[in-house]
Design an enzyme around this catalytic site. Structure first.
Site, PDB file in Angstrom:
ATOM      1  N   GLN A 267       0.836  -1.192   0.000  1.00  0.00           N
ATOM      2  CA  GLN A 267       0.000   0.000   0.000  1.00  0.00           C
ATOM      3  C   GLN A 267       0.877   1.250   0.000  1.00  0.00           C
ATOM      4  O   GLN A 267       1.853   1.333   0.743  1.00  0.00           O
ATOM      5  CB  GLN A 267      -0.912   0.004   1.221  1.00  0.00           C
ATOM      6  CG  GLN A 267      -1.971  -1.080   1.202  1.00  0.00           C
ATOM      7  CD  GLN A 267      -3.093  -0.777   0.218  1.00  0.00           C
ATOM      8  OE1 GLN A 267      -3.264   0.353  -0.227  1.00  0.00           O
ATOM      9  NE2 GLN A 267      -3.868  -1.800  -0.121  1.00  0.00           N
ATOM     10  N   TYR A 296      -5.419 -12.832  -2.961  1.00  0.00           N
ATOM     11  CA  TYR A 296      -4.603 -11.740  -3.521  1.00  0.00           C
ATOM     12  C   TYR A 296      -3.794 -11.155  -2.367  1.00  0.00           C
ATOM     13  O   TYR A 296      -3.842  -9.960  -2.070  1.00  0.00           O
ATOM     14  CB  TYR A 296      -5.463 -10.674  -4.195  1.00  0.00           C
ATOM     15  CG  TYR A 296      -6.419 -11.209  -5.238  1.00  0.00           C
ATOM     16  CD1 TYR A 296      -5.989 -11.447  -6.546  1.00  0.00           C
ATOM     17  CD2 TYR A 296      -7.742 -11.476  -4.915  1.00  0.00           C
ATOM     18  CE1 TYR A 296      -6.871 -11.942  -7.506  1.00  0.00           C
ATOM     19  CE2 TYR A 296      -8.626 -11.973  -5.863  1.00  0.00           C
ATOM     20  CZ  TYR A 296      -8.191 -12.199  -7.161  1.00  0.00           C
ATOM     21  OH  TYR A 296      -9.059 -12.684  -8.106  1.00  0.00           O
ATOM     22  N   GLU A 320      -1.673 -15.872  -3.728  1.00  0.00           N
ATOM     23  CA  GLU A 320      -1.162 -14.708  -4.466  1.00  0.00           C
ATOM     24  C   GLU A 320      -0.686 -15.155  -5.842  1.00  0.00           C
ATOM     25  O   GLU A 320      -0.018 -16.181  -5.972  1.00  0.00           O
ATOM     26  CB  GLU A 320      -0.022 -14.047  -3.695  1.00  0.00           C
ATOM     27  CG  GLU A 320       0.789 -13.021  -4.457  1.00  0.00           C
ATOM     28  CD  GLU A 320      -0.049 -11.874  -5.005  1.00  0.00           C
ATOM     29  OE1 GLU A 320       0.170 -11.502  -6.166  1.00  0.00           O
ATOM     30  OE2 GLU A 320      -0.926 -11.361  -4.270  1.00  0.00           O
ATOM     31  N   ASP A 363      -8.778  -9.060  -1.513  1.00  0.00           N
ATOM     32  CA  ASP A 363      -8.121  -7.783  -1.835  1.00  0.00           C
ATOM     33  C   ASP A 363      -7.592  -7.835  -3.272  1.00  0.00           C
ATOM     34  O   ASP A 363      -6.384  -7.887  -3.501  1.00  0.00           O
ATOM     35  CB  ASP A 363      -6.987  -7.522  -0.836  1.00  0.00           C
ATOM     36  CG  ASP A 363      -6.327  -6.165  -1.047  1.00  0.00           C
ATOM     37  OD1 ASP A 363      -6.891  -5.320  -1.766  1.00  0.00           O
ATOM     38  OD2 ASP A 363      -5.228  -5.958  -0.498  1.00  0.00           O
ATOM     39  N   CYS A 390      -9.734  -0.931  -4.280  1.00  0.00           N
ATOM     40  CA  CYS A 390      -9.185   0.379  -4.627  1.00  0.00           C
ATOM     41  C   CYS A 390      -9.937   1.006  -5.789  1.00  0.00           C
ATOM     42  O   CYS A 390      -9.495   2.028  -6.332  1.00  0.00           O
ATOM     43  CB  CYS A 390      -7.698   0.276  -4.953  1.00  0.00           C
ATOM     44  SG  CYS A 390      -7.339  -0.792  -6.377  1.00  0.00           S
TER      45      CYS A 390
END
Length: 433
Positions: A267, A296, A320, A363, A390
């Site tokens: 982030q 993720y 991931e 995410d 996001c």
């Protein structure tokens, strides 16, 4: 040379993507660098006769909104760029708007996207980060630059290949600006990425170059950047070669230490890892012994917090897609036997493993999770999903997929983790109905 057309427009409501909507002779025009209610002169940037809509940049304000302020970054100021006959650089497209008004506009945009794409009528508010600076600057821990033909750090004009040399980056944390990289000659380098970790180590400067092996000039350049680790990233192979110091930065969040290598995802707001981790744990309330998944998962930010909460009697499946990020996660979660770290596509891993779960943290990247992943999650038996997003558009679309699978939106928080830009971050809790 044909002069770019310019129109005087009355600006309407905000739209997703950093624009506001205006109309001219029945045609929709998406205008950047304006505010609802303003009258502006705008230079058309995309205006094909057969296009469904046009795009434009405001270059002069005829009637200003009371929410308009002086832009904190001259290179990104559309009014100054209009006087020069150029375009502003991208990356601070809301800088002409007061911070409180930025958050109101973001709330309007999120509310509209959720209603139109997710079919949910819910009024949204956007929360400021508790320790945000009063001017909304100095928050970016990751920045990227191009290099112009003269070897100077540069950024692109918005939606353009034109490069503009830079001499500062007001959105970046002080540790990045202190390197004064704009004073260096980066000739022979294709681009420069800089990451400043929250640990005590120096920032990492990542040089993009296909030189293999790096020549003397790159090695000399690395030695000439005091106060930073320097590495070379080959964009063709993805390999990262250390030239000086480390090839990673150290992040510390909630008592957990993370190693993030090269271009590994993290982030970018200095407070985002803490703020989002707290929101995820508050929304999920994972109990000791629970079976959870972190999808993720990146370098393991949420995985570490979940592993601590569920304890050795519980389990965490961490998935991931990026091999590099998955390697980071393995290092960061080493020794936690109740954590299973898997590298692969999320939907494929869920389809093949068919895990039985109590809860999921989701995410995904900006494009969202998608219908197939949502269906796979719904088939795990989970009773709660905390969705970190996001992008309000992809989030709203995924909420509609969850609704089709029999799930509903329980709670939703939206954070202003990208001041002076149109971006925002949300944390939602979804549950089966």
């Amino acid at each position: 040379m044909t002069q770019t057309p310019e129109l005087e427009l009355t600006i309407g409501p905000p739209a997703h993507g950093g624009h506001c909507v205006a109309r001219h002779e029945g045609r929709v025009i998406f205008v950047r660098h304006a505010l609802p209610g303003e009258v502006v002169k705008a230079r058309l940037t995309e205006y094909d006769d057969d296009a469904r809509f046009w795009r434009a940049d405001a270059t002069e304000v005829v009637q200003a909104s009371t929410d308009r302020v002086n832009h904190p970054w001259p290179l990104a100021d559309a009014a100054l760029a209009g006087m020069r006959g150029t375009r502003p650089v991208g990356g601070a497209e809301f800088g002409h708007i007061g911070l409180a008004a930025q958050r109101r506009l973001k709330a309007d945009i999120f509310t509209e996207q959720l209603a139109r794409l997710g079919k949910i009528d819910r009024r949204i508010t956007v929360e400021a980060v508790p320790d945000e600076s009063p001017d909304g600057l100095g928050w970016r821990t990751r920045v990227g630059f191009a290099v112009d033909p003269d070897g100077h750090l540069a950024m692109h004009e918005h939606r353009s290949t034109t490069l503009v040399p830079v001499a500062d980056m007001p959105l970046a944390v002080p540790a990045i600006n202190a390197l004064a990289l704009w004073e260096r000659d980066f000739s022979g380098v294709d681009g420069v990425e800089v990451a400043a970790g929250s640990g005590d180590e120096e920032p990492l400067v990542l040089l993009r170059s296909t030189q293999d092996p790096p020549g003397r000039a790159l090695r000399a350049l690395a030695e000439g950047i005091p106060g930073a680790s320097v590495a070379v990233l080959n964009p063709d192979t993805g390999s990262v070669l250390r030239l000086r110091g480390r090839t990673w930065v150290r992040e510390v969040v909630g008592g957990h230490t993370f190693r993030v290598t090269g271009e590994g995802f993290w982030q970018i707001h200095r407070s985002a890892p803490r703020v989002l981790t707290e929101a995820v744990l508050e929304g999920l309330q994972p109990a000791s012994g629970a079976r959870v998944a972190d999808l993720y998962a990146g370098a393991g930010l949420f995985t570490a917090a979940l592993a601590e909460r569920v304890g050795q009697t519980g389990s965490v499946l961490s998935v991931e897609g990026s091999p590099a990020a998955s390697r980071d996660a393995r290092r960061n979660l080493h020794g936690r036997d109740h954590v299973d770290i898997v590298q692969g596509k999320v939907e494929k891993v869920l389809r093949e493993r068919r895990p039985h779960l109590d809860a999921v943290v989701l995410d995904p990247p900006r494009a969202g999770a998608g219908r197939e992943t949502v269906r796979a999650i719904a088939g795990t038996g989970a009773k709660a999903v905390v969705y970190v997003s996001c992008d309000p558009a992809s989030f709203a679309r995924d909420v509609a997929y969850f609704a089709a699978a029999g799930w509903g939106l329980d709670s939703l928080r939206v954070f202003d983790l990208y001041p002076h830009t149109h971006h925002m971050e949300s944390v939602a809790v979804l549950r089966p109905l």
